[in-house]
Design an enzyme around this catalytic site. Sequence first.
Site, PDB file in Angstrom:
ATOM      1  N   LYS A 164     -14.179   0.419  -3.899  1.00 55.74           N
ATOM      2  CA  LYS A 164     -15.255   0.837  -2.987  1.00 55.74           C
ATOM      3  C   LYS A 164     -16.304   1.628  -3.754  1.00 55.74           C
ATOM      4  O   LYS A 164     -17.503   1.414  -3.580  1.00 55.74           O
ATOM      5  CB  LYS A 164     -14.699   1.724  -1.860  1.00 55.74           C
TER       6      LYS A 164
ATOM      7  N   GLU B   9       0.830  -1.213   0.000  1.00 53.69           N
ATOM      8  CA  GLU B   9       0.000   0.000   0.000  1.00 53.69           C
ATOM      9  C   GLU B   9       0.862   1.260   0.000  1.00 53.69           C
ATOM     10  O   GLU B   9       0.442   2.307  -0.469  1.00 53.69           O
ATOM     11  CB  GLU B   9      -0.913  -0.008   1.241  1.00 53.69           C
TER      12      GLU B   9
ATOM     13  N   HIS C  59       7.632 -26.828  -1.240  1.00 54.23           N
ATOM     14  CA  HIS C  59       6.985 -27.934  -1.952  1.00 54.23           C
ATOM     15  C   HIS C  59       5.860 -27.441  -2.843  1.00 54.23           C
ATOM     16  O   HIS C  59       5.043 -28.235  -3.313  1.00 54.23           O
ATOM     17  CB  HIS C  59       6.472 -28.962  -0.928  1.00 54.23           C
TER      18      HIS C  59
HETATM   19  O1  PA5 Z   1      -3.707   1.113   5.786  1.00 49.43           O
HETATM   20  C1  PA5 Z   1      -4.833   1.543   5.621  1.00 49.43           C
HETATM   21  O2  PA5 Z   1      -5.091   2.747   5.716  1.00 49.43           O
HETATM   22  C2  PA5 Z   1      -5.979   0.607   5.309  1.00 49.43           C
HETATM   23  O3  PA5 Z   1      -5.573  -0.698   5.153  1.00 49.43           O
HETATM   24  C3  PA5 Z   1      -7.011   0.665   6.411  1.00 49.43           C
HETATM   25  O4  PA5 Z   1      -6.418   0.296   7.618  1.00 49.43           O
HETATM   26  C4  PA5 Z   1      -8.208  -0.230   6.096  1.00 49.43           C
HETATM   27  O5  PA5 Z   1      -8.766   0.120   4.879  1.00 49.43           O
HETATM   28  C5  PA5 Z   1      -9.259  -0.104   7.184  1.00 49.43           C
HETATM   29  O6  PA5 Z   1      -9.697   1.196   7.295  1.00 49.43           O
HETATM   30  P1  PA5 Z   1     -10.463   1.692   8.555  1.00 49.43           P
HETATM   31  O7  PA5 Z   1      -9.579   1.605   9.738  1.00 49.43           O
HETATM   32  O8  PA5 Z   1     -10.855   3.109   8.246  1.00 49.43           O
HETATM   33  O9  PA5 Z   1     -11.681   0.827   8.721  1.00 49.43           O
END
Ligand code: PA5
Length: 445
Positions: A422, A287, A308
Amino acid sequence: MISLNIEKTAGCISKEKVFAYEALAKDAQKALENGTGLGNDFLGWLHLPSSISKEHLADIKATAQTLRENCDIVIVAGIGGSYLGARAVIEALSNSFTWLQDKKTAPAIVYAGHNIGEDYLYELTEFLKDKKFGLINISKSGTTTETALAFRLLKKQCEQQRGKEMAKKVIVAITDAKKGAARITADKEGYKSFIIPDNVGGRFSVLTPVGLLPIAVAGFDIENLVTGASDMEKTCGLDVPFAENPAAIYAATRNELYKNGKKIEILVNFNPKLHYVSEWWKQLYGESEGKENKGIFPAAVDFSTDLHSMGQWIQEGERTIYETVISVEKPNHTMLVPSDEANLDGLNFLAGKRVDEVNKMAELGTQLAHVDGDVPNIRIVIPELSEYYIGQLLYFFEIACGISGYILGVNPFNQPGVEAYKKNMFALLNKPGYEEESKAIQSKL
Ligand code: PA5
């Protein structure tokens, strides 16, 4: 301390080339320190370990104690950064079979809100019938669909099974200070809540209550975890020379490997307890760096299990990969291979050796084979799986990720790409406010 070894990348990149990143890495780290780089409003994690107060830890521990006293099972509802850190630490430190035992010293931790599987949720709610369970609802935005959906179901069940008063005691929210549905619900219902600081993004939040509360509920020492992270903060400080700063060297090495066509980094462990550390790491690096059509693809394998399966590809597939091995120096238990008079399995050559010695030879043999197969190898040695060293490992990867992302030239602290699915999902589900998108998407079907 955790140590880093890049010697076995020499077949692909030279040490000189890695050390040529010294100025770049220093600039990247200065930008983090001074808050002058991209995404500088999300740097709250940088000095988090050394700034966590004793009072804050005590508050988390007291809340954990309430859950431990009143629950046999605690559901951690969260996704991505709001769940992976806790799971990584808990699974790394837990006995692999405690969850199957009847007598437990801590509530079993079960995860929800990280998928939208109807069967998963059905089976979970069925399993929880008659169980004394509690709930930690973790969402920074407070509006994430996966988590909100699971929480809606589980909150209702908890209230029905345990009564409104007890539910109030065993439901905890970890969310934004002011915004989002999770905050509104927590305030309205009077739940104990913790705040996720504005300037800490999900994937960097393991050392906030997001990670610390579930870890404490599971019975682990969060003070030692934070001390480990804090010691690593010093080891990777801005004042530390490049040659002695493992995070700067790791960041430089991976960028140089990337430049030389190694587009995929495979995080390897030889200890199944580290599976979720890899999942956490994949999110952290994927990310943070995968944007603007750039970024190393972070993958992970569990060895020797995956030798394996993926072993063939790694040895002889397309040469675009390198490996980063997390090697645990010392297991927490001792187990010797027994001798057997009949020796029908032919394993007496191992009799008297520790199982870990066999594992270590598998590790060494794999390293030599993969390096011979043109897979550069970075090695991270962690002395043992304990709160202290896991704390070091987490912070090491976080700071290295910040430095690496800046060297790559991206903003490591945003994730614009995760919005696309989303938007489509909400349009397809006719969420109020998405009328235009709904129309547009229907025309694509
Ligand atoms: O790293 C990030 O920002 C995302 O992976 C969020 O943690 C994830 O989308 C969950 O979001 P939230 O904490 O708003 O529910």
